[in-house]
Every structure is written in C-alpha cells, then in structure tokens.
Design a protein around this motif. Structure first.
Motif, PDB file in Angstrom:
ATOM      1  N   ALA A 277      43.507  54.316  51.101  1.00  0.00           N
ATOM      2  CA  ALA A 277      42.754  53.128  51.511  1.00  0.00           C
ATOM      3  C   ALA A 277      43.579  51.894  51.174  1.00  0.00           C
ATOM      4  CB  ALA A 277      41.405  53.079  50.817  1.00  0.00           C
ATOM      5  N   PHE A 278      43.928  51.129  52.196  1.00  0.00           N
ATOM      6  CA  PHE A 278      44.619  49.857  52.016  1.00  0.00           C
ATOM      7  C   PHE A 278      43.539  48.778  51.919  1.00  0.00           C
ATOM      8  CE2 PHE A 278      47.177  52.520  54.884  1.00  0.00           C
ATOM      9  CZ  PHE A 278      48.327  52.678  54.124  1.00  0.00           C
ATOM     10  N   ILE A 279      43.363  48.211  50.735  1.00  0.00           N
ATOM     11  CA  ILE A 279      42.261  47.273  50.523  1.00  0.00           C
ATOM     12  C   ILE A 279      42.795  45.990  49.886  1.00  0.00           C
ATOM     13  CG2 ILE A 279      39.957  46.947  49.579  1.00  0.00           C
ATOM     14  CD1 ILE A 279      39.673  49.924  49.277  1.00  0.00           C
ATOM     15  N   GLU A 280      42.339  44.863  50.405  1.00  0.00           N
ATOM     16  CA  GLU A 280      42.778  43.584  49.860  1.00  0.00           C
ATOM     17  C   GLU A 280      42.251  43.363  48.448  1.00  0.00           C
ATOM     18  OE1 GLU A 280      40.635  40.019  49.818  1.00  0.00           O
ATOM     19  OE2 GLU A 280      40.099  40.247  51.931  1.00  0.00           O
ATOM     20  N   VAL A 281      42.963  42.544  47.676  1.00  0.00           N
ATOM     21  CA  VAL A 281      42.558  42.280  46.299  1.00  0.00           C
ATOM     22  C   VAL A 281      42.891  40.835  45.933  1.00  0.00           C
ATOM     23  CG1 VAL A 281      44.755  43.083  45.300  1.00  0.00           C
ATOM     24  CG2 VAL A 281      42.672  43.092  43.907  1.00  0.00           C
ATOM     25  N   ALA A 282      41.980  40.217  45.180  1.00  0.00           N
ATOM     26  CA  ALA A 282      42.222  38.910  44.577  1.00  0.00           C
ATOM     27  C   ALA A 282      41.752  38.975  43.129  1.00  0.00           C
ATOM     28  CB  ALA A 282      41.497  37.808  45.348  1.00  0.00           C
ATOM     29  N   ALA A 283      41.970  37.910  42.382  1.00  0.00           N
ATOM     30  CA  ALA A 283      41.666  37.919  40.951  1.00  0.00           C
ATOM     31  C   ALA A 283      40.164  37.874  40.686  1.00  0.00           C
ATOM     32  CB  ALA A 283      42.347  36.741  40.262  1.00  0.00           C
ATOM     33  N   ASN A 284      39.767  38.486  39.582  1.00  0.00           N
ATOM     34  CA  ASN A 284      38.380  38.380  39.117  1.00  0.00           C
ATOM     35  C   ASN A 284      38.110  36.985  38.560  1.00  0.00           C
ATOM     36  OD1 ASN A 284      37.575  41.031  39.669  1.00  0.00           O
ATOM     37  ND2 ASN A 284      38.173  41.777  37.653  1.00  0.00           N
ATOM     38  N   MET A 299      37.849  39.550  48.347  1.00  0.00           N
ATOM     39  CA  MET A 299      37.282  40.372  47.276  1.00  0.00           C
ATOM     40  C   MET A 299      38.003  40.170  45.953  1.00  0.00           C
ATOM     41  SD  MET A 299      36.182  44.032  48.896  1.00  0.00           S
ATOM     42  CE  MET A 299      37.752  44.456  49.628  1.00  0.00           C
ATOM     43  N   GLN A 300      37.208  39.955  44.909  1.00  0.00           N
ATOM     44  CA  GLN A 300      37.733  40.050  43.558  1.00  0.00           C
ATOM     45  C   GLN A 300      38.128  41.504  43.298  1.00  0.00           C
ATOM     46  OE1 GLN A 300      35.315  38.121  40.484  1.00  0.00           O
ATOM     47  NE2 GLN A 300      34.181  37.029  42.092  1.00  0.00           N
ATOM     48  N   ALA A 301      38.942  41.706  42.272  1.00  0.00           N
ATOM     49  CA  ALA A 301      39.425  43.059  41.966  1.00  0.00           C
ATOM     50  C   ALA A 301      38.274  44.032  41.721  1.00  0.00           C
ATOM     51  CB  ALA A 301      40.360  43.006  40.760  1.00  0.00           C
ATOM     52  N   LYS A 302      37.211  43.574  41.095  1.00  0.00           N
ATOM     53  CA  LYS A 302      36.074  44.466  40.829  1.00  0.00           C
ATOM     54  C   LYS A 302      35.411  44.902  42.136  1.00  0.00           C
ATOM     55  CE  LYS A 302      32.912  40.568  39.993  1.00  0.00           C
ATOM     56  NZ  LYS A 302      32.056  39.901  38.981  1.00  0.00           N
ATOM     57  N   HIS A 303      35.441  44.033  43.148  1.00  0.00           N
ATOM     58  CA  HIS A 303      34.886  44.388  44.453  1.00  0.00           C
ATOM     59  C   HIS A 303      35.814  45.355  45.191  1.00  0.00           C
ATOM     60  CE1 HIS A 303      32.985  40.140  44.113  1.00  0.00           C
ATOM     61  NE2 HIS A 303      32.182  41.046  43.583  1.00  0.00           N
ATOM     62  N   THR A 304      37.107  45.128  45.053  1.00  0.00           N
ATOM     63  CA  THR A 304      38.083  46.047  45.654  1.00  0.00           C
ATOM     64  C   THR A 304      37.873  47.458  45.131  1.00  0.00           C
ATOM     65  OG1 THR A 304      39.713  44.272  45.912  1.00  0.00           O
ATOM     66  CG2 THR A 304      40.550  46.535  45.907  1.00  0.00           C
ATOM     67  N   MET A 305      37.655  47.561  43.826  1.00  0.00           N
ATOM     68  CA  MET A 305      37.453  48.879  43.231  1.00  0.00           C
ATOM     69  C   MET A 305      36.163  49.514  43.738  1.00  0.00           C
ATOM     70  SD  MET A 305      38.696  51.258  41.469  1.00  0.00           S
ATOM     71  CE  MET A 305      40.149  50.325  40.957  1.00  0.00           C
ATOM     72  N   ALA A 328      43.782  30.034  44.224  1.00  0.00           N
ATOM     73  CA  ALA A 328      44.142  29.255  43.038  1.00  0.00           C
ATOM     74  C   ALA A 328      44.156  30.131  41.791  1.00  0.00           C
ATOM     75  CB  ALA A 328      43.169  28.089  42.868  1.00  0.00           C
ATOM     76  N   HIS A 329      44.924  31.212  41.849  1.00  0.00           N
ATOM     77  CA  HIS A 329      45.145  32.032  40.668  1.00  0.00           C
ATOM     78  C   HIS A 329      46.610  32.473  40.643  1.00  0.00           C
ATOM     79  CE1 HIS A 329      45.096  35.435  43.373  1.00  0.00           C
ATOM     80  NE2 HIS A 329      43.810  35.342  43.620  1.00  0.00           N
ATOM     81  N   ARG A 330      47.076  32.955  39.498  1.00  0.00           N
ATOM     82  CA  ARG A 330      48.463  33.365  39.362  1.00  0.00           C
ATOM     83  C   ARG A 330      48.770  34.506  40.330  1.00  0.00           C
ATOM     84  NH1 ARG A 330      46.952  33.504  33.813  1.00  0.00           N
ATOM     85  NH2 ARG A 330      47.181  35.764  33.912  1.00  0.00           N
ATOM     86  N   TRP A 331      49.999  34.582  40.754  1.00  0.00           N
ATOM     87  CA  TRP A 331      50.400  35.537  41.798  1.00  0.00           C
ATOM     88  C   TRP A 331      50.138  36.989  41.403  1.00  0.00           C
ATOM     89  CZ3 TRP A 331      54.048  39.384  41.215  1.00  0.00           C
ATOM     90  CH2 TRP A 331      54.833  39.334  40.063  1.00  0.00           C
ATOM     91  N   ASP A 332      50.259  37.325  40.105  1.00  0.00           N
ATOM     92  CA  ASP A 332      50.100  38.716  39.680  1.00  0.00           C
ATOM     93  C   ASP A 332      48.734  39.009  39.065  1.00  0.00           C
ATOM     94  OD1 ASP A 332      50.515  37.194  37.408  1.00  0.00           O
ATOM     95  OD2 ASP A 332      51.817  38.641  36.418  1.00  0.00           O
ATOM     96  N   PRO A 334      45.721  39.246  40.491  1.00  0.00           N
ATOM     97  CA  PRO A 334      44.900  40.245  41.190  1.00  0.00           C
ATOM     98  C   PRO A 334      45.252  41.679  40.831  1.00  0.00           C
ATOM     99  CG  PRO A 334      45.606  38.533  42.714  1.00  0.00           C
ATOM    100  CD  PRO A 334      46.358  38.312  41.440  1.00  0.00           C
ATOM    101  N   ILE A 335      46.524  42.003  40.806  1.00  0.00           N
ATOM    102  CA  ILE A 335      46.919  43.389  40.565  1.00  0.00           C
ATOM    103  C   ILE A 335      46.687  43.779  39.113  1.00  0.00           C
ATOM    104  CG2 ILE A 335      49.355  42.907  40.075  1.00  0.00           C
ATOM    105  CD1 ILE A 335      47.931  45.867  42.109  1.00  0.00           C
ATOM    106  N   ASN A 336      46.880  42.854  38.189  1.00  0.00           N
ATOM    107  CA  ASN A 336      46.605  43.174  36.790  1.00  0.00           C
ATOM    108  C   ASN A 336      45.109  43.371  36.552  1.00  0.00           C
ATOM    109  OD1 ASN A 336      49.304  43.130  35.994  1.00  0.00           O
ATOM    110  ND2 ASN A 336      49.283  40.911  35.692  1.00  0.00           N
ATOM    111  N   ASP A 337      44.292  42.573  37.231  1.00  0.00           N
ATOM    112  CA  ASP A 337      42.846  42.780  37.134  1.00  0.00           C
ATOM    113  C   ASP A 337      42.450  44.129  37.732  1.00  0.00           C
ATOM    114  OD1 ASP A 337      42.597  40.315  35.972  1.00  0.00           O
ATOM    115  OD2 ASP A 337      41.719  39.315  37.707  1.00  0.00           O
TER     116      ASP A 337
END
Length: 386
Positions: A277-284, A299-305, A328-332, A334-337
């Motif tokens: 599943a290729f799903i978009e992600v942004a920061a929580n 989607m925030q990371a919690k929504h992606t999950m 308006a969040h740091r580039w990394d 989303p993936i760390n969340d």
C-alpha cells in the motif's frame, strides 16, 4: 502559366486545405470529448453541478492559517534539509527487461514506476518543481530526480490521482503524450491534458469504482477525500481518486492525496488484502502544536497507519514526504512519526531511498536511510534530532 507553376500552386492549396481540415477535425474531436465529459459529470454522484463534492474534515486548531503560512515562508530553512538529500541514480538497463513479478521504483514524492505482469505503469510523475512556474523557487526538490524522464523505459500507461501540480506535471504529460502513451485519470482531468495537446483517444477518464484492463493489469479508480484545482478559479472542477492495481498474482493500492475516511475500509473489504500500500504521510500534531493537515485533505502519520490497517495490506510504503516542502513541519518529521506508529501496530514499513527499486521476487529489506550519520549530523546542525 506553366504546368509546373500550376502544379505548385495546386499543391500549396491542397496542403493548406488539408491543414485546415485537420484543425477542424481536431476541433470536432475535442468538442465531442468535452460533451461526453460534461454528460458524465452531470450523471456522477461525485459531482454537484460542475463541482466535485469535497468532504474534507474541519478540525479545530490553535494555529491560525496566518501562523502556518508565516512559518512555511519565513522558517523554511529550519524545515528543509540543510543540503540536497541522497538518492540512488536509476540505471535504465536495470529496468530494461519487463518484470512479471511486482517491481516498484520510487521516483520521489508520490511518483512511482510500478511493474507487474510485464506491464509498466507510471504513477503521478513529476520530475521538476511542484507549483506554477511563478512560485517554483518555493517548491524546488529537496532531492534530485533519480532519472530523466527521457531515460525511463516507456510506460504502458500513466496513472494520475488528481490535478495538483505535485501530481500532474504539464511538461511530463506533453513528453509522454508525444510518445503515444495513454493516460488513466479521474473524471474531468482529461480537460487539462487536451488543453496541452494530448489526443482524446489517449485519455481514459474514470469515476470512482470504474475499472479498465491494461493487458492483464486491472486499474480501478477508488475514492479519496481531497480537492482539486490548478488556477485558483477552477477549484474542484475535476475529480480526485485513489487507485487499486491488480494482476492475477499481485495487488497494490495507491492513496493519492486524501484525508482519512471510511473509504479505506470500503476498499479493503471490496478488494481484499494488498501486497503493498502506497499511502501518503504527514507529521502528527503533537501537544496541540502543528496544523492538522486533514483540513487540507491529507493524513497525519497516525491516520496513515490506520488506513494501512483498514486496507489489510501486507507492507506499507509511505509516499508524499521528503521531496518537497508542502507543510509547516520538518522534512523528516512525517516518516519518524510513522515509525513510532509502526512500533504500536507491528506494521511492515518499506522505506527505500529515492531511486531504489523494490523487487517482490526478492527479499525486501529497506533501511532508514535518512538516519545515516551524515544526515543526522546535518539535522543536528539545524537544531533538531532524527
């Protein structure tokens, strides 16, 4: 008047006539295509009048839009990586032979080169900046495109999720249209393509739940919760969608851009489990700080999950992160969340570097490449930790 001169005049007149006939014929094709499009829009449950119906959430937030925009514009140096991100250059020879098994190459952001059943699909291809040209300096890539579009093996079809600049690139559409490639797009998006010179017969437009078969690979346009528009005054005049892509051996899901909603469960129930599943992600949003991206149809990371769980997918391949700064969040962040979310669910994350290829017939082992010492050091120099 000599026979030679007469022949020359008749030849020129004939060419001019043929040219005018060709223009008239093309005009008739476009008129017919638009009439069919308007009729389908009028009959679609996804449209009200000439506007696609948007159902994005409206979440209360302590951050005003003014604050968000100020951070986005004035603090970009703190949000972007301190230097261009690494990538794996793609060797076209490695993709020269078609693949029966599922094989995926990440081109950055939400752009993917997906292969299965010996077919090649290019999804939401963007190789340059993600905006109108006048704003390109704000939307340059954080990582170079891993291959020039001219060097990529010619796809059998191009699949588009919606008409925003970071998913539909005019120069790329024009290039592949000239090569005779067909475009599979949501209802209404064909109008953009036709304006760019793509022939109507090269365009297949889809309402939600409609399917087509590309020589053994089934494409189904499925719901998403987003919006559309490229010019400010054309908001929601075209549809948006996610995609289910299936062969007799493999099945993948592509989210496009979307806020979380019940459609993920619908899709999972209807199509069963997915290999990937290729799903978009942004920061929580954390401690009430940060703008809830679902208000913009993301989607925030919690929504992606949660979407991944709803889809009953084997592996989760996050997209829509690192390549551009769109929030308006740091580039990394989303993936760390998302990693933190995966530790709660046990999700199998697939996180290749831009340009890397995932081959389903081999063991799939990816690394958290952004956590390498040199990138961690660069992040620390900006005042934060990965």
């Amino acid at each position: 008047m000599s026979n030679t001169l007469k022949a020359s005049i008749l030849s020129v007149v004939g060419v001019m006539g043929a040219h005018q006939w060709s223009r008239a014929d093309t005009g008739n094709e476009l008129t017919k295509s638009e009439a069919i499009r308007q009729e389908r829009i009028a009959q679609s449950e996804q449209f009200s009048g000439n506007k696609a119906i948007t159902r994005m959430p409206s979440v209360d937030t302590n951050e005003s839009m003014t604050t968000v925009l100020w951070k986005f514009v004035s603090q970009r140096g703190e949000l972007k990586p301190s230097k261009p991100l690494p990538y794996q250059p793609i060797n076209p020879v490695a993709l020269e032979q078609r693949s029966e098994a599922l094989r995926v190459t990440w081109l950055g952001h939400s752009s993917l080169f997906v292969e299965m059943a010996n077919k090649r699909l290019l999804i939401d291809p963007v190789f340059e900046y993600a905006s109108p040209w006048i704003a390109q300096r704000l939307f340059l890539r954080n990582v170079s495109a891993p291959i020039a579009r001219e060097d990529l093996p010619l796809p059998d079809a191009i699949v588009i999720s919606h008409d925003h600049y970071d998913h539909l690139e005019e120069s790329t559409a024009r290039y592949f249209a000239a090569k005779g490639v067909e475009f599979y797009v949501p209802l209404g998006v064909g109008r953009h393509l036709e304006n760019w010179g793509v022939a109507p017969q090269q365009i297949k437009e889809f309402d939600w739940w409609e399917s087509a078969n590309v020589d053994g690979v089934e494409l189904t346009a499925t719901p998403a919760n987003h919006n559309s528009g490229r010019k400010g005054f054309d908001a929601n005049t075209t549809l948006w969608c996610s995609w289910v892509i299936r062969s007799d051996k493999h099945s993948v899901f592509y989210s496009g851009d979307t806020a979380y909603d019940t459609h993920f469960k619908q899709i999972g129930d209807k199509f069963g489990s997915f290999d990937l599943a290729f799903i978009e992600v942004a920061a929580n949003v954390k401690e009430g700080k940060g703008y809830p991206v679902e208000n913009w149809g993301h989607m925030q990371a919690k929504h992606t999950m949660q979407a991944y769980v709803d889809l009953n997918a084997d592996m989760l391949f996050p997209v829509h992160w690192s390549t551009y700064e769109l929030f308006a969040h740091r580039w990394d962040e989303p993936i760390n969340d998302l990693i933190a979310e995966s530790e709660k669910t046990g999700a199998h994350l697939v996180t290749p570097m831009v340009g890397e290829t995932i081959d389903y017939k081999n063991d799939i082992n990816t690394t958290f490449w952004w956590k390498t010492p040199e990138i961690k050091l660069a992040s620390a120099q900006l005042g934060y930790q990965n």
